[in-house]
Structure formats: structure tokens, C-alpha cells
Design a protein around this motif. Sequence first.
Motif, PDB file in Angstrom:
ATOM      1  N   GLY A   1      -3.876 -10.492   5.381  1.00  0.00           N
ATOM      2  CA  GLY A   1      -5.200  -9.854   4.966  1.00  0.00           C
ATOM      3  C   GLY A   1      -5.277  -8.950   4.204  1.00  0.00           C
ATOM      4  O   GLY A   1      -5.874  -8.653   3.181  1.00  0.00           O
ATOM      5  N   GLN A   2      -4.770  -7.973   4.490  1.00  0.00           N
ATOM      6  CA  GLN A   2      -4.560  -6.715   3.700  1.00  0.00           C
ATOM      7  C   GLN A   2      -4.053  -6.825   2.191  1.00  0.00           C
ATOM      8  O   GLN A   2      -4.540  -6.377   1.283  1.00  0.00           O
ATOM      9  CB  GLN A   2      -3.775  -5.508   4.321  1.00  0.00           C
ATOM     10  N   GLU A   3      -2.765  -7.603   2.119  1.00  0.00           N
ATOM     11  CA  GLU A   3      -2.078  -7.984   1.180  1.00  0.00           C
ATOM     12  C   GLU A   3      -3.068  -8.834   0.055  1.00  0.00           C
ATOM     13  O   GLU A   3      -3.186  -8.427  -0.979  1.00  0.00           O
ATOM     14  CB  GLU A   3      -0.899  -8.701   1.084  1.00  0.00           C
ATOM     15  N   ARG A   4      -3.787  -9.830   0.724  1.00  0.00           N
ATOM     16  CA  ARG A   4      -4.739 -10.531  -0.067  1.00  0.00           C
ATOM     17  C   ARG A   4      -5.851  -9.567  -0.589  1.00  0.00           C
ATOM     18  O   ARG A   4      -6.174  -9.776  -1.805  1.00  0.00           O
ATOM     19  CB  ARG A   4      -5.496 -11.619   0.648  1.00  0.00           C
ATOM     20  N   ALA A   5      -6.295  -8.582   0.045  1.00  0.00           N
ATOM     21  CA  ALA A   5      -7.417  -7.866  -0.468  1.00  0.00           C
ATOM     22  C   ALA A   5      -6.953  -7.021  -1.391  1.00  0.00           C
ATOM     23  O   ALA A   5      -7.745  -6.919  -2.517  1.00  0.00           O
ATOM     24  CB  ALA A   5      -8.021  -6.924   0.838  1.00  0.00           C
ATOM     25  N   ALA A   6      -5.767  -6.413  -1.192  1.00  0.00           N
ATOM     26  CA  ALA A   6      -5.392  -5.805  -2.429  1.00  0.00           C
ATOM     27  C   ALA A   6      -5.148  -6.291  -3.627  1.00  0.00           C
ATOM     28  O   ALA A   6      -5.275  -6.207  -4.822  1.00  0.00           O
ATOM     29  CB  ALA A   6      -3.634  -5.205  -1.953  1.00  0.00           C
TER      30      ALA A   6
END
Length: 53
Positions: free
Chosen positions: A8-13
Motif C-alpha cells: 500500500g505504501q509503495e503504491r501510494a508513493a
Amino acid sequence: MAFKPNYGQERAARNRAKEQKKQEKLQRRQEESERRKAEREAGASEPDPTKPS
């Protein structure tokens, strides 16, 4: 020991980077448009010496 991936964090970045790139492109296109418009208006106010009247 490696960390567990946080997808999720990677996608948001990735989405933030993509949106920032899109905004920069939009701003660049607007600036180019304004520059061309200013050149066109400046050219319209001055008669073209190469064109016969």
C-alpha cells in the motif's frame, strides 16, 4: 533481516510520483501556451516588415 513489503505504501508513493509528474507536465504546457500567446499578441501589434501591405 529484511522488512515485510508494504504494498500500500509503495503504491501510494508511485501514485504521488505519477501525479507530481503529471502536474509538472501540465504546468509546463500552460507556460508554453502563455509564452506562445504573448509572442502572437506582440507580433500582431507590430506590422510584419516582410509582408507587403
